[in-house]
Design an enzyme around this catalytic site. Sequence first.
Site, short mmCIF file in Angstrom:
data_model
loop_
_atom_site.label_atom_id
_atom_site.label_comp_id
_atom_site.label_asym_id
_atom_site.label_seq_id
_atom_site.Cartn_x
_atom_site.Cartn_y
_atom_site.Cartn_z
N LYS A 1 -30.68 -0.02 6.02
CA LYS A 1 -30.20 -1.39 5.81
C LYS A 1 -28.70 -1.38 5.51
O LYS A 1 -28.21 -0.46 4.84
CB LYS A 1 -30.93 -2.06 4.64
CG LYS A 1 -32.43 -1.89 4.65
CD LYS A 1 -33.06 -2.48 3.40
CE LYS A 1 -34.51 -2.08 3.25
NZ LYS A 1 -34.66 -0.67 2.80
N ASP B 1 -38.52 4.19 4.49
CA ASP B 1 -37.69 3.00 4.30
C ASP B 1 -36.47 3.34 3.45
O ASP B 1 -36.56 3.55 2.24
CB ASP B 1 -38.51 1.90 3.61
CG ASP B 1 -37.72 0.62 3.49
OD1 ASP B 1 -37.59 -0.10 4.49
OD2 ASP B 1 -37.21 0.33 2.37
N HIS C 1 -29.64 -6.11 4.09
CA HIS C 1 -30.35 -5.86 2.84
C HIS C 1 -30.52 -7.10 1.98
O HIS C 1 -31.49 -7.22 1.22
CB HIS C 1 -29.63 -4.77 2.05
CG HIS C 1 -30.51 -4.02 1.11
ND1 HIS C 1 -30.29 -2.72 0.73
CD2 HIS C 1 -31.65 -4.38 0.48
CE1 HIS C 1 -31.23 -2.31 -0.09
NE2 HIS C 1 -32.07 -3.30 -0.26
N LEU D 1 -46.76 -2.85 -6.29
CA LEU D 1 -47.57 -2.40 -7.42
C LEU D 1 -47.12 -3.02 -8.74
O LEU D 1 -47.61 -2.64 -9.80
CB LEU D 1 -47.54 -0.88 -7.53
CG LEU D 1 -47.97 -0.09 -6.31
CD1 LEU D 1 -47.94 1.41 -6.60
CD2 LEU D 1 -49.36 -0.51 -5.85
N THR E 1 -44.25 1.63 -0.78
CA THR E 1 -44.42 2.18 -2.12
C THR E 1 -43.69 3.51 -2.22
O THR E 1 -43.13 4.00 -1.24
CB THR E 1 -45.91 2.34 -2.46
OG1 THR E 1 -46.06 2.65 -3.85
CG2 THR E 1 -46.57 3.41 -1.61
N THR E 2 -43.69 4.10 -3.40
CA THR E 2 -43.01 5.38 -3.58
C THR E 2 -43.60 6.12 -4.76
O THR E 2 -44.23 5.52 -5.63
CB THR E 2 -41.50 5.17 -3.80
OG1 THR E 2 -40.83 6.43 -3.69
CG2 THR E 2 -41.21 4.56 -5.17
N GLN F 1 -38.04 -8.23 4.58
CA GLN F 1 -38.57 -7.35 3.53
C GLN F 1 -38.21 -7.94 2.17
O GLN F 1 -37.04 -8.11 1.85
CB GLN F 1 -37.98 -5.95 3.68
CG GLN F 1 -38.58 -4.94 2.72
CD GLN F 1 -37.90 -3.59 2.79
OE1 GLN F 1 -37.36 -3.08 1.80
NE2 GLN F 1 -37.92 -2.98 3.98
N TYR G 1 -29.06 2.55 -1.26
CA TYR G 1 -29.81 3.53 -2.05
C TYR G 1 -29.01 4.81 -2.29
O TYR G 1 -29.38 5.61 -3.15
CB TYR G 1 -31.13 3.89 -1.35
CG TYR G 1 -32.08 2.75 -1.15
CD1 TYR G 1 -31.98 1.57 -1.87
CD2 TYR G 1 -33.11 2.84 -0.21
CE1 TYR G 1 -32.86 0.51 -1.66
CE2 TYR G 1 -34.00 1.80 0.00
CZ TYR G 1 -33.86 0.64 -0.73
OH TYR G 1 -34.74 -0.40 -0.51
N ARG H 1 -45.19 -2.62 -13.79
CA ARG H 1 -44.11 -3.21 -14.58
C ARG H 1 -44.51 -4.51 -15.27
O ARG H 1 -43.94 -4.84 -16.32
CB ARG H 1 -42.89 -3.48 -13.69
CG ARG H 1 -42.30 -2.24 -13.07
CD ARG H 1 -41.09 -2.58 -12.22
NE ARG H 1 -39.98 -3.07 -13.03
CZ ARG H 1 -38.84 -3.51 -12.51
NH1 ARG H 1 -38.68 -3.52 -11.18
NH2 ARG H 1 -37.86 -3.93 -13.29
N SER I 1 -33.72 -8.74 4.75
CA SER I 1 -34.40 -8.39 3.52
C SER I 1 -33.89 -9.31 2.41
O SER I 1 -32.70 -9.65 2.38
CB SER I 1 -34.14 -6.93 3.16
OG SER I 1 -34.79 -6.55 1.97
#
Length: 356
Positions: free
Chosen positions: A148, A118, A179, A263, A306-307, A234, A123, A268, A212
């Site tokens: 995006k 993704d 986005h 997550l 996730t990353t 998204q 980015y 966080r 998104s």
Amino acid sequence: MRSFSPMITPTRTARLARFRPPTTFPVRPKSRFRLSIPLSMNASTAVYQTPHADGQSPSPPKQMSQIQNLRLNDENQIPMLGYGLGTANYKLDSDSPEDKELIKTVVMAIKAGYYHLDGAEAYGNEVELGKAIIEAGVPREALYVTTKISGVKIQDTKEAFELSLKKLQLDYVDQYLIHAPFFASSDEDLQKKWADMEAIHASGKAKTIGVSNFLQKDLEAILKTAKIVPAINQIEYHPYLQHGDLIPFQKKHGIATAAYAPLTAVVRAKPGPLDPTYEQLARKYGVTPAEIALRWVIDQGIVALTTSGSEERLKGYQKVGQFKLTPKEVEVISELGKQKKFRGFWKDKIAADDWS
């Protein structure tokens, strides 16, 4: 426009001959989702341990099961676990020197089994993503690549899309998203942008189009004139940001949901009311609280993104293909999550009291 419920379904077997179908996910009676042959994961995953009822040491199963796909309203399928190129992989300046370490990280993620990638213009790392795809050596047709267009600046949609393809060194993307809606000053601006997206889809260079960070009012604006219903929205989604009526609205219109920052409640936003429940469920299933958080998303038929820069952690996340939360456990997490509000992104664009 007809109503469509996203379905988890089989994909083309010839393309996936090297994969084995899931073996541990029984289909719940009357479920609106069906399991599919996997697309996103290979067999290079961490060993999963299932606790024994007698409390003895758990033992690994003989065969890994895989993460399923979600069928979208355009009949294309998206893997339900993906690797995100934002947050830790973000580059402030896309024209800055090539980040070789980032390329290595993404290659590692692909080789660890993350075939759903993704990305985004914003980015700043589409060049690195494109080079990582080449270096990983995985056939293009086995990958699911998203990018995006910026959601905060006014620009020519076609030119932005073609530039993204050039940076990615790809002939097409599997998914192209707007986005965010924050570039628009009116419903007409959103509708014009969506018409541009429909033209890109018609070109065949973006198999699926979507949005998104759209709220219900933004979706309602484009649905008034859309020829193609967005396939997906998204959004930041976790127990502390469940968006009120947005998800039911999307289901009504056949719009799937993808969750970034899933997550948050275990990273966080700690400490929080869910901490003891995550720990309890992690012990029950022999996984980590992070894997419980991912499974909560997937068990609602929502794509989880996730990353991580850690291969061990990424392989650990794949344990979500080895267990499933009960409907009651999903409900408990949802209800406890409502006791806290937390938004990690777009706080400068969305009102502090807006949790929709």
